[in-house]
Write an enzyme that holds these catalytic residues in place. Structure first.
Site, short mmCIF file in Angstrom:
data_model
loop_
_atom_site.label_atom_id
_atom_site.label_comp_id
_atom_site.label_asym_id
_atom_site.label_seq_id
_atom_site.Cartn_x
_atom_site.Cartn_y
_atom_site.Cartn_z
N ALA A 1 7.15 41.63 0.62
CA ALA A 1 6.46 42.96 0.50
C ALA A 1 6.28 43.37 2.26
O ALA A 1 6.74 42.77 3.12
CB ALA A 1 5.17 42.78 0.15
N HIS A 2 5.71 44.62 2.26
CA HIS A 2 5.55 45.08 3.80
C HIS A 2 4.94 44.55 4.60
O HIS A 2 4.08 43.92 4.25
CB HIS A 2 5.03 46.81 3.67
CG HIS A 2 3.66 46.77 2.80
ND1 HIS A 2 3.21 48.14 2.73
CD2 HIS A 2 3.09 46.16 2.42
CE1 HIS A 2 2.23 47.83 1.82
NE2 HIS A 2 2.00 46.64 1.55
#
Lengths: 327, 327, 327
Positions: B225-226
Site C-alpha cells: 500500500a501507499h
C-alpha cells in the site's frame, strides 16, 4: 435472443411436457426472478416452494418434481436438473456467439514465431505467447494473458484476462544476508479442459515443471507456486494459494482464500474449507477446516486476549484436577 | 542444451573431482529425478541417503560430503552447495539465453517520451511506462507491466508480468456518508536488484513516496500500500500484504498470505509466519505466528464454538480456583 | 509546481489567516516533514504537539485549533480539515494535470466497434473494451484494464491498471466426477463515482448481473464473485474477497484481506475487521472481527496445540464444577 424448447430437448435430451416444442424462451433465470418468457430450473428440493410461485415459462425439474411442476405449467424433466441447466447455458452461449469469438490470433497479441498455436485456438487481444509455448486445440486466451516460454496448455482450456502462466517461481539461496536468484529452468504443463480465472498466476518450475492436470478449475487471483502438481478435476476458489512443490490429489476442492504451504501432499477427495491454512500433509479424504470464528468486536477482543493465555489456562485446569484428586 | 563441467568450475570456482573437465551435463535436476546426464546438488545433509542412489552425472556437495559423494561418482565440492547450485542455474540461463531477451523496448510497449529508460534495460511486450518514470540499467520488465508516472526502478531489477507499480494508494476522507478522494501525489522508489512477482501491486505514496530498498524480493499477487517502506534484502512470499505507511526492516521474511496492518514498524530480522496477521509493531527480531490450526471439520466446529465462549470459560476457572482457596 | 494560497481559498472556501493571498506553496506534506514551502494539515487533535514544531508555510486546521495555529504562523481554518486537505490534493492534481490525461481512446487500446465509450471518458493504453460495454462520462480506465462484453461503468469512475471487469464467474455443475461449465450469461453493472484498484477482479453474473452501486471504493487485488451486490459508498480494502451472490449493504467498510462467503446478506453500516472471515449474514450495524492473535512462535505453538483440545478442556471444567457442586 431466444431458444426454442424443442431445440433444447433435441440437443440435450429430457422430456418436454405441458408446452409446445415451438414455444420460445427469451431468457434463463432463477425461479424467483424468472419472467413469463424465461426458462428456469429447480435443482434443490428445498426450493420447491418457489416452484409454484414462479412466473417462468418452463422449469427444468428432476423426475420426483414432475407432478409438482406440471401442476404449475410447462417443464422439462431431466435426470439431473442442475447439470441440464448447465448444458442449457452452454447451448444458449453457443447459439448467441459472435463472430469475434472465432479462432485465430488477435492482431494486437504478441505471439512468438516459435510458439505453437493450434489453428482452432483463440488468442485474444493483447495476449503474450512466448517462445516455444504450446496452445492446444480450441483453447481460448481471453485477453491480456501471458503464457511464458515453453509452457503448454492442452485442448479446450479457457484462460481469463490477466492470467500469468510461467512467471519465475520464487526461489533464492541465501548468502551473507543477500538473496542469490535460482533461475527457474522448468515450465508449466496444463492439461485439457482446464479453466483459469482472471489474474491468477501459475509459476514455472525451478527444475522440473509445474503441472495442472485435466479438468482442473481455478478461480480468480489464485497463486500456484513452482513445482506444484494439481490432480485432475480438482477445483480451487478465488484467492486460494499453493506454495512450492505441494502435490494436491484429484477431485479435491479448495475453498476461497485457503492456503496450502509448500512440500505437502494431499490425497484425492480432500476438501479444504474457506480461509483454512493447510500446514501438514493430508492422507485421508474429508473436510478440513481452521477458521477463527467471527464475533462482534468486543467479544472477539476478550476471547482473543484469553486465547493468548490458553496454555496457562490448561495448566490451571490441571492444577484444579490435581487438587480434586488429592482432596 | 548443455554445460561443460570444466566451464562451470572455471566460472564459479569449486573443485571438480572424479570426472573429466570435458564431460558435459545436459540438465540440472534434484538427486531423486536426475538422469545420468544431469548435474545435481546436496545442500541439506538430511538428504544424504538420496546421494548414494542418485543417477546424476555429477553432484555439488559441501566439503563434509566429499567422501560420500566420491564413493558414488563425480562431484563438485563447494563451500555452500545451495548457493553454488543457484549460481549454476544462472550460468545455465546465461548460456541458453535467446536473442529476444536482449535490451531494448519491445515495439508493442507504450513508453512515454518523457520516461527515462536506460539503454541496457529491457521493456517487454505490452508494458506501459508513464511520464517521468525511470528504469535503471539492466532492469527487465517482462511483459504487461505498468510503471506509473515518476516511479523509479533501480538497476538489475526483474519485474514479472502483470505487475502494477504506482497505481493510486487507497486514500479517502469521509464527508456526509461519501468518500472524498485524496489524490495520491507521491510516487514509488525501488532500489537495485529488486525482483517483483507476477500481478503484484505497489501503490504510489499519498504525499511522500512508497520505498522498496535494494535487494528486496517480492513474490506474486502481493499488495504494497501507499507509503510503505521495505528494508533491504527483505523477502515477501505470495499473497502477502502490507497496509499503508507501515515500515518493515531489513532482512525480514514475510511468509505467504501474511498481512501487516497499517502504520506499524517492524524491526530488522523479523520473520512472520504464513497467514499471520501482524496487528502491532514488532521491535525484537524473531519468528511471529498467529494461525488457526487446521483440523477435521467436525472437531474444528466443536473447538470453534467453544472458542466463542473462551472468556467465560476463564471466568469459570477463576471461580473454581476461588472455591478451592476458600474451601 | 505550486499553488497560490489565495487560489486555494477561492476554490475551496475556508479562512486564510496570517499569510498573504499571494503567498505560494510548492508542496503538500505532513506536519513533521513539511518544509517551509509546504502546505500541511492538522486533522486529529492528538497530533497538536506536531503543530508547533512544524516548518510548514501554512497549516489547514479546524476552528478549535485556530489560536494554536496562529501562534505558530499562517493557517487556513476549515470546518473539516481532513476533507479540506483531500480537496486541496484534488486542486493540486487538477492544476498539474498533463495533456496525456485528456479524454479519448489511446491508440493501443482495443475497443470493440459496438462498445459505447462516452467522448469525455479516457481509455488508457492497452485496455480492452469488449462488444456492448458502456463507459460513462469522465470515467477513466488507466491502463491494461479489461471491460468485458455488455459490462457497464457509470460516470466519473477511476479504474486502475490490471483490473478485470466481467470475466466469467466460477460456476460449474458436478457430473460423474467432472465439472460442467455453467456459462455466465449476466454482466457487471457499476454505478457512478466508483474507484477500482489495481488487479482487482469483478466477475460477471451467472444469470443476473453483478452490481456495484454508486460511490463504492475498491482497493487493489480484490475478488468480487458473480452476482455479488455492493451497496453505495461501501469501501473495501486490499486483498478482500466476496463470494458469489452475497449482498453487502451501503456505507460498510471491509478491511484488508477480509473474506465474505457466498449467499449472505450484510446490513448497512457493517464494519468488518482485517482478515476476518464472515460466515453468516449480519443484520445489525457494528464492528465484527475474527483474527487469530499473533504471538511469538513458541507461545503460539503451545496455545494452538491447546486450542485443538479446547472442547475437551471445557468438558474438564464442567466436570470440576460438578465435583464442586457435589462436594
Amino acid at each position: 435472443m431466444s431458444l426454442r424448447l424443442g431445440a433444447i430437448v433435441d440437443a440435450l435430451g429430457g422430456a418436454l411436457e405441458g408446452a409446445s416444442r415451438e414455444a420460445q424462451v427469451h431468457a434463463i433465470a432463477p425461479l424467483q426472478t424468472a419472467g413469463s418468457d424465461a426458462l428456469s430450473f429447480l435443482s434443490n428440493p428445498r426450493y420447491q416452494s418457489q416452484l409454484a410461485a414462479s412466473q417462468a415459462a418452463c422449469v427444468i425439474v428432476g423426475p420426483a418434481m414432475r407432478e409438482a411442476a406440471l401442476a404449475r405449467g410447462a417443464c422439462i424433466v431431466a435426470a439431473d436438473p442442475y447439470v441440464y441447466f448447465a448444458r442449457v447455458t452452454q447451448l444458449w452461449a453457443r447459439e448467441h456467439r459472435h463472430e469475434d469469438d472465432q479462432a485465430g490470433i488477435h492482431p494486437s497479441a504478441v505471439v512468438h514465431a516459435l510458439a505453437q498455436v493450434h489453428p482452432t485456438a483463440r488468442i485474444g487481444p493483447l495476449c503474450v505467447v512466448e517462445r516455444g509455448a504450446v496452445i492446444g486445440a480450441h483453447t481460448q486466451l481471453k485477453s491480456r494473458v501471458t503464457v511464458g516460454e515453453h509452457c503448454q496448455l492442452g485442448e479446450r482450456c479457457i484462460v481469463h484476462p490477466g492470467v500469468v502462466i510461467g512467471a519465475d517461481g520464487f526461489g533464492f539461496a541465501h548468502e551473507a544476508g543477500q538473496w542469490v536468484k535460482i533461475e527457474q529452468l522448468g515450465a508449466v504443463r496444463i492439461g485439457d479442459d482446464v479453466e483459469i480465472g482472471a489474474n491468477t498466476c501459475i509459476d514455472r518450475g525451478a527444475l522440473g515443471d509445474t503441472v495442472i492436470e485435466d479438468g482442473v478449475k481455478l478461480d480468480n487471483l489464485i497463486q500456484i507456486a513452482h513445482n506444484v502438481h494439481i490432480g485432475r478435476h480438482t477445483a480451487m476458489a478465488g484467492c486460494s494459494a499453493v506454495a512450492g512443490s505441494t502435490k494436491i490429489g484429484a477431485h479435491c476442492t479448495i475453498a476461497g482464500a485457503a492456503s496450502i504451504i509448500g512440500h505437502l501432499e494431499l490425497a484425492d477427495n480432500v476438501h479444504i474449507s474457506t480461509n483454512t491454512v493447510v500446514t501438514h500433509s493430508i492422507s485421508r479424504p474429508g473436510q478440513y477446516t481452521g477458521v477463527f470464528p467471527m464475533d462482534d468486536n468486543a467479544r472477539w477482543e476478550k476471547n482473543a486476549a484469553t486465547l493468548r493465555q490458553l496454555h496457562k489456562l490448561r495448566e490451571r485446569i490441571k492444577a484444579l484436577e490435581q487438587t480434586r484428586k488429592d482432596g
